[in-house]
Design an enzyme around this catalytic site. Structure first.
Site, PDB file in Angstrom:
ATOM      1  N   CYS A   1      49.897  41.137  25.167  1.00 57.27           N
ATOM      2  CA  CYS A   1      50.242  42.048  26.570  1.00 57.27           C
ATOM      3  C   CYS A   1      51.372  41.003  26.948  1.00 57.27           C
ATOM      4  O   CYS A   1      51.374  39.727  27.070  1.00 57.27           O
ATOM      5  CB  CYS A   1      49.001  41.667  27.386  1.00 57.27           C
ATOM      6  SG  CYS A   1      49.355  42.219  29.044  1.00 57.27           S
TER       7      CYS A   1
ATOM      8  N   CYS B   1      49.394  36.296  32.716  1.00 53.54           N
ATOM      9  CA  CYS B   1      48.012  35.846  33.367  1.00 53.54           C
ATOM     10  C   CYS B   1      47.430  34.617  32.827  1.00 53.54           C
ATOM     11  O   CYS B   1      47.236  34.393  31.480  1.00 53.54           O
ATOM     12  CB  CYS B   1      46.966  37.082  33.412  1.00 53.54           C
ATOM     13  SG  CYS B   1      47.582  38.414  33.833  1.00 53.54           S
TER      14      CYS B   1
ATOM     15  N   CYS C   1      44.333  34.512  30.403  1.00 50.48           N
ATOM     16  CA  CYS C   1      44.252  35.534  29.520  1.00 50.48           C
ATOM     17  C   CYS C   1      44.648  35.081  28.069  1.00 50.48           C
ATOM     18  O   CYS C   1      45.847  34.825  28.046  1.00 50.48           O
ATOM     19  CB  CYS C   1      44.560  36.696  29.886  1.00 50.48           C
ATOM     20  SG  CYS C   1      44.288  38.197  28.761  1.00 50.48           S
TER      21      CYS C   1
ATOM     22  N   CYS D   1      32.913  50.839  29.257  1.00 48.23           N
ATOM     23  CA  CYS D   1      34.456  50.455  29.802  1.00 48.23           C
ATOM     24  C   CYS D   1      35.228  50.238  28.500  1.00 48.23           C
ATOM     25  O   CYS D   1      35.098  49.430  27.691  1.00 48.23           O
ATOM     26  CB  CYS D   1      34.289  49.365  30.734  1.00 48.23           C
ATOM     27  SG  CYS D   1      35.943  49.155  31.476  1.00 48.23           S
TER      28      CYS D   1
ATOM     29  N   CYS E   1      34.392  54.069  31.627  1.00 53.21           N
ATOM     30  CA  CYS E   1      35.241  53.344  32.705  1.00 53.21           C
ATOM     31  C   CYS E   1      36.517  52.953  31.826  1.00 53.21           C
ATOM     32  O   CYS E   1      36.402  52.855  30.642  1.00 53.21           O
ATOM     33  CB  CYS E   1      34.681  52.083  33.032  1.00 53.21           C
ATOM     34  SG  CYS E   1      35.685  50.893  34.353  1.00 53.21           S
TER      35      CYS E   1
ATOM     36  N   CYS F   1      36.528  50.077  40.217  1.00 48.08           N
ATOM     37  CA  CYS F   1      35.836  49.018  39.959  1.00 48.08           C
ATOM     38  C   CYS F   1      36.846  47.787  40.102  1.00 48.08           C
ATOM     39  O   CYS F   1      37.850  47.560  39.391  1.00 48.08           O
ATOM     40  CB  CYS F   1      35.331  48.746  38.458  1.00 48.08           C
ATOM     41  SG  CYS F   1      34.572  47.314  37.731  1.00 48.08           S
TER      42      CYS F   1
ATOM     43  N   ARG G   1      28.693  43.045  40.103  1.00 46.88           N
ATOM     44  CA  ARG G   1      28.281  42.944  38.669  1.00 46.88           C
ATOM     45  C   ARG G   1      28.649  41.562  38.276  1.00 46.88           C
ATOM     46  O   ARG G   1      29.810  40.710  38.309  1.00 46.88           O
ATOM     47  CB  ARG G   1      29.346  43.751  37.739  1.00 46.88           C
ATOM     48  CG  ARG G   1      29.069  43.761  36.256  1.00 46.88           C
ATOM     49  CD  ARG G   1      30.041  44.908  35.668  1.00 46.88           C
ATOM     50  NE  ARG G   1      29.419  46.135  36.075  1.00 46.88           N
ATOM     51  CZ  ARG G   1      30.066  47.165  36.759  1.00 46.88           C
ATOM     52  NH1 ARG G   1      31.533  47.026  36.670  1.00 46.88           N
ATOM     53  NH2 ARG G   1      29.583  48.204  37.047  1.00 46.88           N
TER      54      ARG G   1
END
Length: 337
Positions: A62, A66, A69, A106, A138, A198, A270
């Protein structure tokens, strides 16, 4: 007396102030849990929990940076890059999830944003195929446009995950390759369809209590607050800038869950990343504080998570019942064949 605007619902007829949320968050913990539990019972079945499964359909590489991550191309981690999974593998994973009690499946792709290319066409096929299995579908694919959101809706997508992660003030210390406003723009695009939102965040990244309160303030005061609010505890991963962060305590998780429950009463709150470090007793307290949804399965994208068997023992111990699919919810966004 604790602050609790009356009549709060998903349309946000009444809004929460920072002062009110601050007072709520810092109230005596047992009183906060009691209020959250009462709100929970007024809006949901007290002993019912939704089980969701999260599958990484495209892993690693990616371009975002972040700090939490391991899939970021900016860091050297143990995560191996994997291209988009075949449709058959995704469908089989969805079937396994359904057999193990999941009602929502998801799919996550390590993309900065959705592009109108062959990969997106494949994702649309995955969405439609999982929808046809009788599951809420999702996806979390990064930033997207209103037109792309509409195509996902037409394929049968039920929810889109797009976390704001933390407060607007702390966000630039965690991510510099995108802006907080970019997250809000994608949420706006989703809201122009029938897809539900979400959206939650992560605690334990070095933020203050004020940052956590600001995150709840942002979520609770969106034009329509999220239908699902995942609360993640940072799982420090070797190779990422946050690898040495101390894990958050269950008491911090309880404050976040309870505050989210009171300010967003109709949402599914959640219990997400970090459950591997929680005992059954810790998780029981989270359910008392208003959590009514979990991610199940061995992995959450790339981080460890309790397995289905362990969660079954947890539910049996606590007397929790797994939410069964509502046919009306599944038919609300029919796939266009």
């Amino acid at each position: 007396m604790m602050v609790s605007p009356s009549g709060m619902h998903a349309s946000n007829a009444e809004r929460w102030s920072r002062v009110q949320i601050d007072e709520l968050y810092h109230s005596p913990l047992l009183e906060l849990i009691h209020q959250a539990g009462t709100v929970h019972r007024n809006h949901h079945k007290a002993n019912e929990v939704q089980v969701c499964t999260l599958l990484s359909i495209k892993t690693g590489g990616c371009p975002e940076n972040c700090s939490y991550c391991p899939q970021s191309a900016h860091y050297e981690t143990s995560v191996e890059k994997q291209e988009l999974l075949p449709l058959s593998e995704v469908v089989e994973s969805a079937r396994v999830a359904k057999r193990n009690g999941s009602t929502r499946f998801c799919m996550g792709a390590a993309w900065r944003q959705v592009r109108d290319d062959a990969d997106f066409e494949r994702v649309l096929e995955m969405v439609q195929a999982v929808h046809d299995e009788g599951l809420e579908v999702c996806a979390t694919l990064g930033m997207l446009t209103e037109g792309q959101a509409k195509r996902l809706e037409q394929a049968g997508l039920h929810a889109y995950n797009h976390n704001i992660d933390t407060s607007p003030e702390f966000y630039p210390k965690i991510i510099t390759t995108r802006k907080y406003e970019d997250r809000l723009q994608t949420l706006e695009a989703i809201r122009k369809t029938k897809i539900t939102v979400c959206c939650g965040g992560i605690i334990g990244m070095g933020e203050t209590d004020e940052d956590r309160i600001a995150m709840i303030y942002t979520l609770a005061n969106l034009p329509k607050y999220p239908e699902s609010v995942p609360i993640n505890a940072l799982v420090p991963i070797a190779g990422t800038p946050l690898a040495d962060q101390q894990r958050v305590s269950v008491w911090e998780m309880l404050r976040m869950i309870a505050t989210a429950r009171v300010t967003m009463p109709a949402a599914r709150v959640r219990l997400a990343a970090g459950r591997t470090e929680m005992s059954f007793s810790d998780q029981a307290l989270c359910f008392l504080a208003g959590a009514n949804s979990i991610f199940a399965g061995q992995k959450l994208l790339t981080t460890p998570n309790p397995g289905y068997d362990e969660d079954r023992r947890l539910f049996e111990t606590l007397g929790l019942k797994v939410l069964t699919p509502d046919p009306d919810d599944l038919d609300a966004i029919p796939a266009t064949h």
